[in-house]
Scaffold this active site. Structure first.
Site, mmCIF file in Angstrom:
data_model
loop_
_atom_site.group_PDB
_atom_site.id
_atom_site.type_symbol
_atom_site.label_atom_id
_atom_site.label_comp_id
_atom_site.label_asym_id
_atom_site.label_seq_id
_atom_site.Cartn_x
_atom_site.Cartn_y
_atom_site.Cartn_z
ATOM 1 N N ASP A 64 0.820 -1.217 0.000
ATOM 2 C CA ASP A 64 0.000 0.000 0.000
ATOM 3 C C ASP A 64 0.847 1.258 0.000
ATOM 4 O O ASP A 64 0.312 2.375 -0.035
ATOM 5 C CB ASP A 64 -0.988 0.010 1.174
ATOM 6 N N HIS A 65 2.180 1.090 -0.009
ATOM 7 C CA HIS A 65 3.072 2.244 -0.050
ATOM 8 C C HIS A 65 3.942 2.299 -1.304
ATOM 9 O O HIS A 65 4.613 3.309 -1.518
ATOM 10 C CB HIS A 65 3.962 2.276 1.201
ATOM 11 N N HIS A 140 8.304 -0.486 12.589
ATOM 12 C CA HIS A 140 7.188 -1.164 11.935
ATOM 13 C C HIS A 140 7.516 -2.659 11.861
ATOM 14 O O HIS A 140 8.508 -3.115 12.417
ATOM 15 C CB HIS A 140 6.968 -0.542 10.552
ATOM 16 N N ASP A 210 4.815 3.949 8.203
ATOM 17 C CA ASP A 210 3.998 3.420 9.276
ATOM 18 C C ASP A 210 4.886 3.200 10.506
ATOM 19 O O ASP A 210 6.046 2.858 10.367
ATOM 20 C CB ASP A 210 3.395 2.088 8.886
#
Length: 301
Positions: A64-65, A140, A210
C-alpha cells in the site's frame, strides 16, 4: 510549503479512498512521498505535472506504499521522459522494480537511479542548496523510514533604500544578502543588520508512516512546522497497535506534543472506520493543532 494528499488510507484501495501517497512542494521542489496503487491517477486528478517529479521517497516495501511505483515509472517512459528519476527506499526496491521492468520488457529510456537504504540511524539522503532530506527510522513490522524535509536558510532580503543611501555598489549585493558587513570607501563599517532584514522562517515537514508508538524519533522531528503521523486506529482498537506496528490517533498526538511541532496531520486510517473525524476528536484531547488528511485535500503553510 504545500502538501497534497493523494491517498491516506491503510491497506486495501476502495472506490472512494486510496492507499498512501502524497506530494510535497517545498522551496521549488516537488517530492513524491510513497506511491500506493492509484497514485498516477490521483496525480492527474490533482493536476500535478509528471515532469516535475524528479525524486520519489518510499518508506517501506508494503504494497500500500509502493505498488503504484512501477506503473508510474512505466508511464514516464510512455510520455517520452528524458530527465533522471531518483528513487529513495529500502534495500530491495531496485530488485523488485527492475524485475518487473525486465519481465515486461519495459526498460526506461531515461536514467533511473535507486538509492537503497539500510541504515538504522537517521541519515541525509538528499541535499542541495535549498533543501535537505533525512530519514526518520520508524518501528514497523519491516524496515521502514519516515522522512524529514527541511528548507535551508535563505538569503537576507536587502533593505534597498538603506543600501542606496550608503551608495553601496551592486557588486556587493550578493555578499550582503549572505550576511556580510560592508566597509565603505572612508573606512566606515556598516553592520549587515542595517542593510538587510531577517529571512522568512525555515519550514520543515516530517513524514511518519507506518510506525508503532516510539519516542526515539522525537529529537529528529522536534519543532517541525508540520508532522504527518499515521493514526491507523482509534482507542477502541488500540490493542491492535503493538502487534501490527501501527499507532492510534492519541499516540500520534502524544508524539506531536512531545516534539513541539507546529501542526499535526493525521492519516493512514484503517478502512474499518466510517467517520474519520473521530480521529481528530481523539487526538485533540492531547494536542490542539490537529488536521485531518483526506484524499485530495491540500495543506499550505
Amino acid at each position: 510549503m504545500k502538501l497534497t494528499i493523494l491517498g491516506c488510507y491503510s491497506a486495501t484501495p476502495r472506490t472512494f479512498t486510496n492507499p498512501t501517497s502524497q506530494v510535497l512542494e517545498i522551496n521549488n521542489h516537488i517530492f513524491l512521498i510513497d506511491c500506493g496503487e492509484g497514485t498516477q491517477v490521483e496525480l492527474r486528478r490533482n493536476k500535478i505535472k509528471f515532469s516535475r517529479i524528479k525524486h520519489v521517497f518510499i518508506s517501506h516495501l508494503h504494497g500500500d506504499h509502493f505498488f503504484g511505483l512501477v506503473g508510474l515509472i512505466s508511464t514516464f517512459r510512455l510520455l517520452k521522459r528524458d530527465t533522471p528519476l531518483h528513487v529513495y527506499g529500502p534495500k530491495g526496491i531496485k530488485e523488485v522494480i527492475t524485475l518487473q521492468l525486465k519481465l515486461s520488457n519495459s526498460w526506461t529510456d531515461y536514467p533511473l537511479h535507486f538509492h537503497e537504504l539500510t541504515n538504522q540511524e537517521s541519515e541525509v539522503v538528499f541535499e542541495d542548496e535549498k533543501v535537505v532530506v533525512s530519514t526518520i527510522p520508524l518501528q514497523h513490522r519491516i524496515y521502514c523510514n519516515g522522512f524529514l524535509f527541511k528548507e535551508k536558510p535563505g538569503d537576507r532580503p536587502l533593505l534597498i533604500d538603506k543600501v542606496t543611501d550608503y551608495g553601496i555598489d551592486k557588486a556587493y549585493y550578493r555578499s550582503i544578502k549572505k550576511g556580510k558587513d560592508v566597509t565603505l570607501d572612508d573606512g566606515t563599517v556598516v553592520n549587515n543588520n542595517e542593510l538587510t532584514e531577517n529571512p522568512r522562517a525555515i519550514k520543515s515537514y516530517a513524514y511518519c508512516s507506518d510506525t508503532k508508538y516510539d519516542e526515539a524519533k522525537i529529537p529528529l522531528i522536534s519543532n517541525a512546522t508540520v508532522l504527518y503521523h499515521e493514526s491507523t486506529f482509534l482507542e477502541s482498537h488500540k490493542y491492535l497497535c503493538a502487534k501490527t506496528g501501527h499507532s492510534s490517533a492519541i499516540e500520534a498526538a502524544s508524539i506531536a506534543k512531545k516534539a513541539n511541532v507546529g501542526t499535526l496531520i493525521l492519516g493512514h486510517y484503517s478502512t474499518r472506520y466510517d467517520d474519520i473525524s473521530m480521529f481528530g476528536d481523539e487526538a485533540k484531547t492531547i494536542f490542539d493543532r490537529v488536521e485531518i488528511a483526506d484524499d485530495g485535500k491540500v495543506f499550505e503553510y
